[in-house]
Design a protein around this motif. Structure first.
Motif, PDB file in Angstrom:
ATOM      1  N   PHE A 244     -12.341   9.767  17.314  1.00  0.00           N
ATOM      2  CA  PHE A 244     -12.870   9.184  16.149  1.00  0.00           C
ATOM      3  C   PHE A 244     -13.576   7.686  16.185  1.00  0.00           C
ATOM      4  O   PHE A 244     -12.955   6.710  16.705  1.00  0.00           O
ATOM      5  CB  PHE A 244     -11.762   9.247  15.063  1.00  0.00           C
ATOM      6  N   ASP A 245     -14.478   7.563  15.443  1.00  0.00           N
ATOM      7  CA  ASP A 245     -15.300   6.499  15.219  1.00  0.00           C
ATOM      8  C   ASP A 245     -14.798   5.552  14.175  1.00  0.00           C
ATOM      9  O   ASP A 245     -14.742   4.247  14.165  1.00  0.00           O
ATOM     10  CB  ASP A 245     -16.786   6.487  15.357  1.00  0.00           C
ATOM     11  N   TYR A 246     -14.513   6.270  12.980  1.00  0.00           N
ATOM     12  CA  TYR A 246     -14.211   5.602  11.733  1.00  0.00           C
ATOM     13  C   TYR A 246     -13.060   6.646  10.999  1.00  0.00           C
ATOM     14  O   TYR A 246     -13.289   7.815  11.361  1.00  0.00           O
ATOM     15  CB  TYR A 246     -15.464   5.658  10.792  1.00  0.00           C
ATOM     16  N   ILE A 247     -12.214   5.955  10.363  1.00  0.00           N
ATOM     17  CA  ILE A 247     -11.418   6.671   9.663  1.00  0.00           C
ATOM     18  C   ILE A 247     -11.590   6.135   7.978  1.00  0.00           C
ATOM     19  O   ILE A 247     -11.930   4.857   7.886  1.00  0.00           O
ATOM     20  CB  ILE A 247      -9.906   6.595   9.749  1.00  0.00           C
ATOM     21  N   ILE A 248     -11.921   7.229   7.052  1.00  0.00           N
ATOM     22  CA  ILE A 248     -11.830   6.949   5.490  1.00  0.00           C
ATOM     23  C   ILE A 248     -10.538   7.280   4.985  1.00  0.00           C
ATOM     24  O   ILE A 248     -10.226   8.734   4.962  1.00  0.00           O
ATOM     25  CB  ILE A 248     -13.055   7.579   5.159  1.00  0.00           C
ATOM     26  N   GLN A 249      -9.768   6.707   4.309  1.00  0.00           N
ATOM     27  CA  GLN A 249      -8.473   6.983   3.624  1.00  0.00           C
ATOM     28  C   GLN A 249      -8.744   6.966   2.261  1.00  0.00           C
ATOM     29  O   GLN A 249      -9.657   6.426   1.551  1.00  0.00           O
ATOM     30  CB  GLN A 249      -7.364   5.962   4.073  1.00  0.00           C
ATOM     31  N   HIS A 250      -7.811   7.706   1.303  1.00  0.00           N
ATOM     32  CA  HIS A 250      -8.066   7.695  -0.011  1.00  0.00           C
ATOM     33  C   HIS A 250      -8.097   6.047  -0.377  1.00  0.00           C
ATOM     34  O   HIS A 250      -7.211   5.231   0.018  1.00  0.00           O
ATOM     35  CB  HIS A 250      -7.030   8.417  -0.778  1.00  0.00           C
ATOM     36  N   GLN A 251      -9.137   5.815  -1.324  1.00  0.00           N
ATOM     37  CA  GLN A 251      -8.982   4.517  -1.797  1.00  0.00           C
ATOM     38  C   GLN A 251      -8.112   4.135  -3.055  1.00  0.00           C
ATOM     39  O   GLN A 251      -8.589   3.950  -4.192  1.00  0.00           O
ATOM     40  CB  GLN A 251     -10.637   4.360  -2.364  1.00  0.00           C
ATOM     41  N   PHE A 252      -6.816   4.034  -2.601  1.00  0.00           N
ATOM     42  CA  PHE A 252      -5.819   3.628  -3.754  1.00  0.00           C
ATOM     43  C   PHE A 252      -5.230   2.342  -3.517  1.00  0.00           C
ATOM     44  O   PHE A 252      -4.868   1.657  -4.717  1.00  0.00           O
ATOM     45  CB  PHE A 252      -4.788   4.798  -3.594  1.00  0.00           C
ATOM     46  N   SER A 253      -5.058   1.822  -2.193  1.00  0.00           N
ATOM     47  CA  SER A 253      -4.519   0.398  -2.103  1.00  0.00           C
ATOM     48  C   SER A 253      -4.701  -0.034  -0.664  1.00  0.00           C
ATOM     49  O   SER A 253      -4.266   0.818   0.318  1.00  0.00           O
ATOM     50  CB  SER A 253      -3.105   0.481  -2.271  1.00  0.00           C
ATOM     51  N   ARG A 254      -5.411  -1.074  -0.422  1.00  0.00           N
ATOM     52  CA  ARG A 254      -5.549  -1.591   0.800  1.00  0.00           C
ATOM     53  C   ARG A 254      -4.468  -1.749   1.730  1.00  0.00           C
ATOM     54  O   ARG A 254      -4.414  -1.325   2.959  1.00  0.00           O
ATOM     55  CB  ARG A 254      -6.708  -2.822   0.905  1.00  0.00           C
ATOM     56  N   PRO A 255      -3.521  -2.643   1.332  1.00  0.00           N
ATOM     57  CA  PRO A 255      -2.448  -2.606   2.012  1.00  0.00           C
ATOM     58  C   PRO A 255      -1.690  -1.445   2.223  1.00  0.00           C
ATOM     59  O   PRO A 255      -0.875  -1.305   3.473  1.00  0.00           O
ATOM     60  CB  PRO A 255      -1.406  -3.600   0.963  1.00  0.00           C
ATOM     61  N   LEU A 256      -1.596  -0.361   1.311  1.00  0.00           N
ATOM     62  CA  LEU A 256      -0.620   0.783   1.817  1.00  0.00           C
ATOM     63  C   LEU A 256      -1.732   1.606   2.807  1.00  0.00           C
ATOM     64  O   LEU A 256      -1.066   2.196   3.495  1.00  0.00           O
ATOM     65  CB  LEU A 256      -0.639   1.835   0.361  1.00  0.00           C
ATOM     66  N   ALA A 257      -3.105   1.514   2.579  1.00  0.00           N
ATOM     67  CA  ALA A 257      -3.859   2.050   3.555  1.00  0.00           C
ATOM     68  C   ALA A 257      -3.599   1.706   4.943  1.00  0.00           C
ATOM     69  O   ALA A 257      -3.394   2.333   6.206  1.00  0.00           O
ATOM     70  CB  ALA A 257      -5.237   2.120   3.439  1.00  0.00           C
ATOM     71  N   GLU A 258      -3.502   0.157   5.134  1.00  0.00           N
ATOM     72  CA  GLU A 258      -3.207  -0.453   6.391  1.00  0.00           C
ATOM     73  C   GLU A 258      -1.809   0.004   6.778  1.00  0.00           C
ATOM     74  O   GLU A 258      -1.756   0.119   8.092  1.00  0.00           O
ATOM     75  CB  GLU A 258      -3.315  -1.898   6.152  1.00  0.00           C
ATOM     76  N   TYR A 259      -0.674   0.119   6.252  1.00  0.00           N
ATOM     77  CA  TYR A 259       0.605   0.542   6.273  1.00  0.00           C
ATOM     78  C   TYR A 259       0.574   1.792   6.924  1.00  0.00           C
ATOM     79  O   TYR A 259       1.062   2.296   7.824  1.00  0.00           O
ATOM     80  CB  TYR A 259       1.364   0.454   5.125  1.00  0.00           C
ATOM     81  N   ILE A 260      -0.059   2.680   6.186  1.00  0.00           N
ATOM     82  CA  ILE A 260      -0.101   4.163   6.664  1.00  0.00           C
ATOM     83  C   ILE A 260      -0.980   4.281   8.060  1.00  0.00           C
ATOM     84  O   ILE A 260      -0.509   4.878   9.182  1.00  0.00           O
ATOM     85  CB  ILE A 260      -0.934   5.108   5.864  1.00  0.00           C
ATOM     86  N   SER A 261      -2.061   3.223   8.332  1.00  0.00           N
ATOM     87  CA  SER A 261      -2.444   3.368   9.685  1.00  0.00           C
ATOM     88  C   SER A 261      -1.449   3.009  10.865  1.00  0.00           C
ATOM     89  O   SER A 261      -1.628   3.484  11.939  1.00  0.00           O
ATOM     90  CB  SER A 261      -3.909   2.269   9.717  1.00  0.00           C
ATOM     91  N   HIS A 262      -0.844   1.805  10.501  1.00  0.00           N
ATOM     92  CA  HIS A 262       0.318   1.377  11.409  1.00  0.00           C
ATOM     93  C   HIS A 262       1.133   2.334  11.714  1.00  0.00           C
ATOM     94  O   HIS A 262       1.530   2.610  12.975  1.00  0.00           O
ATOM     95  CB  HIS A 262       0.928   0.248  10.806  1.00  0.00           C
ATOM     96  N   MET A 263       1.691   3.158  10.836  1.00  0.00           N
ATOM     97  CA  MET A 263       2.497   4.399  11.240  1.00  0.00           C
ATOM     98  C   MET A 263       1.958   5.438  12.100  1.00  0.00           C
ATOM     99  O   MET A 263       2.327   5.884  12.852  1.00  0.00           O
ATOM    100  CB  MET A 263       2.765   5.172   9.739  1.00  0.00           C
ATOM    101  N   VAL A 264       0.508   5.642  11.822  1.00  0.00           N
ATOM    102  CA  VAL A 264      -0.344   6.835  12.657  1.00  0.00           C
ATOM    103  C   VAL A 264      -0.227   6.100  13.964  1.00  0.00           C
ATOM    104  O   VAL A 264      -0.053   6.803  15.015  1.00  0.00           O
ATOM    105  CB  VAL A 264      -1.530   6.722  12.244  1.00  0.00           C
ATOM    106  N   GLU A 265      -0.591   4.766  14.256  1.00  0.00           N
ATOM    107  CA  GLU A 265      -0.666   3.971  15.604  1.00  0.00           C
ATOM    108  C   GLU A 265       0.662   4.136  16.276  1.00  0.00           C
ATOM    109  O   GLU A 265       0.489   4.403  17.595  1.00  0.00           O
ATOM    110  CB  GLU A 265      -0.791   2.577  15.193  1.00  0.00           C
ATOM    111  N   ARG A 266       1.730   3.866  15.608  1.00  0.00           N
ATOM    112  CA  ARG A 266       3.074   3.729  16.206  1.00  0.00           C
ATOM    113  C   ARG A 266       3.459   5.485  16.703  1.00  0.00           C
ATOM    114  O   ARG A 266       3.771   5.784  17.623  1.00  0.00           O
ATOM    115  CB  ARG A 266       4.306   3.524  15.160  1.00  0.00           C
TER     116      ARG A 266
END
Length: 349
Positions: free
Chosen positions: A261-283
């Protein structure tokens, strides 16, 4: 089997801008949360309320369709189907349409005389759900092409929240994050290696259905949004979606690394929460995430249109090179999670 693709995209966002600071300043609460810091949302677009220019859900959707078809090889009367996916279905001030189908009214207004039509409702996963249904219909040979559209005049829920919020933690606080927008996409079965929707999968965990409700206000005549953020936004729920994607990839002989994947687009509800979900996916996958695209700062949460507002905005800014592979991941009430993967080259905005 046809290879589906995004053939064209169109968007309309109102001109009026309202800041988070302005909204919060109107609250009766003395110690309101720092909403801009919590969400990353500075501004949002708000419908024109002037009687001669009133921008209801129908008008927002219609303008997005016009923009989409202006970039498409298809005329309105060549569309096989129109699918409307709006949460809000206002046609005029305070007029919420249950019937006839919003898709029928929109199709008739643009001259899509031969198109079938129906509405789909799946909260903020609505447009991705519409794309899923149309993708399957094209691959099954039921239709050759179609239009998925949503017009979200959802900021009236913020107006209700401003009037009614009276305590530091209130179920209407999420309504202060929303913004208005319309988006439309045309899909067809003429995809190839440079333009293809690879897969669309969604999962609903129904025990979260009551955590976010859009409904008439309990206290006034307005429309309200009641959200239990503590119950809805938690690691266990995020993990369900991540595990479902892992299962899907394994079942189809894929892996996170192989998808590239080149880019990811998450639902636009909260940037800190989107970043937190990204960290969960990374782990979970033990890998780096692709670059995240968002428009939270200037557009906020535009409900079912949010992923495609992001896509359109970055295409318009020429920040997505041709041949890029995009991953869209919804986080919607219901509770709905999932993933849409597509390679795009044709799309312009």
């Amino acid at each position: 089997m046809p290879r589906t693709r995004f053939e064209s995209i169109g968007r309309y966002t109102p001109e009026a801008v309202v800041s988070t600071e302005e909204l919060v300043a109107k609250l009766k609460v003395r110690r309101a949360p720092d909403l801009e810091r919590i969400t990353g949302i500075k501004n949002r677009r708000v419908y024109d309320s002037h009687p001669d220019r009133y921008e209801c859900s129908f008008e927002l959707a219609r303008r997005a369709i016009d923009d989409c078809l202006a970039r498409s090889d298809y005329a309105a009367d060549e569309l096989d189907i129109v699918i409307s996916t709006s949460i809000t279905r206002f046609r005029g001030k305070g007029i919420f349409c249950g019937a006839p189908a919003f898709a029928q009214m929109l199709g008739q207004s643009i001259g899509a005389t031969r198109a079938r039509h129906f509405d789909v409702s799946n909260a903020c996963a609505g447009m991705i759900t519409g794309v899923l249904v149309l993708d399957r219909m094209i691959k099954a040979g039921v239709v050759r092409n179609g239009l998925v559209v949503s017009g979200e005049q959802i900021t009236p829920s913020a107006e209700t929240a401003v009037r009614e919020i009276s305590r530091p933690y209130d179920p209407q606080f999420a309504a202060l994050t929303v913004g208005d927008a319309g988006v439309a996409v045309v899909l067809d079965g003429r995809g190839d290696d440079d333009d293809e929707i690879h897969y669309v999968e969604l999962m609903t965990v129904a025990d979260g259905a009551e955590y976010c409700l859009g409904m008439p206000s309990d206290s006034s005549n307005g429309i309200a949004l009641y959200t239990d953020n503590r119950a809805m936004q938690n690691p266990a729920r995020y993990l369900q979606g991540i595990q479902r994607m892992e299962t899907f990839l394994k079942e189809n002989g894929r892996s996170w690394e192989s998808e590239k994947f080149d880019y990811i687009i998450q639902h636009q509800f909260s940037r800190p929460l989107a970043e937190y979900i990204s960290h969960m996916v990374e782990r979970h996958f033990d890998t780096l995430m692709p670059e995240a695209l968002d428009v939270l700062h200037e557009y906020g949460n535009t409900a079912s249109t949010s992923h495609f507002v992001v896509l359109h905005e970055h295409l318009a800014q020429q920040k997505i090179p041709k041949g890029s592979k995009i991953l869209m991941t919804p986080q919607a009430s219901g509770t709905v999670s999932g993933h849409l993967a597509a390679t795009i080259s044709r799309l312009e905005a």
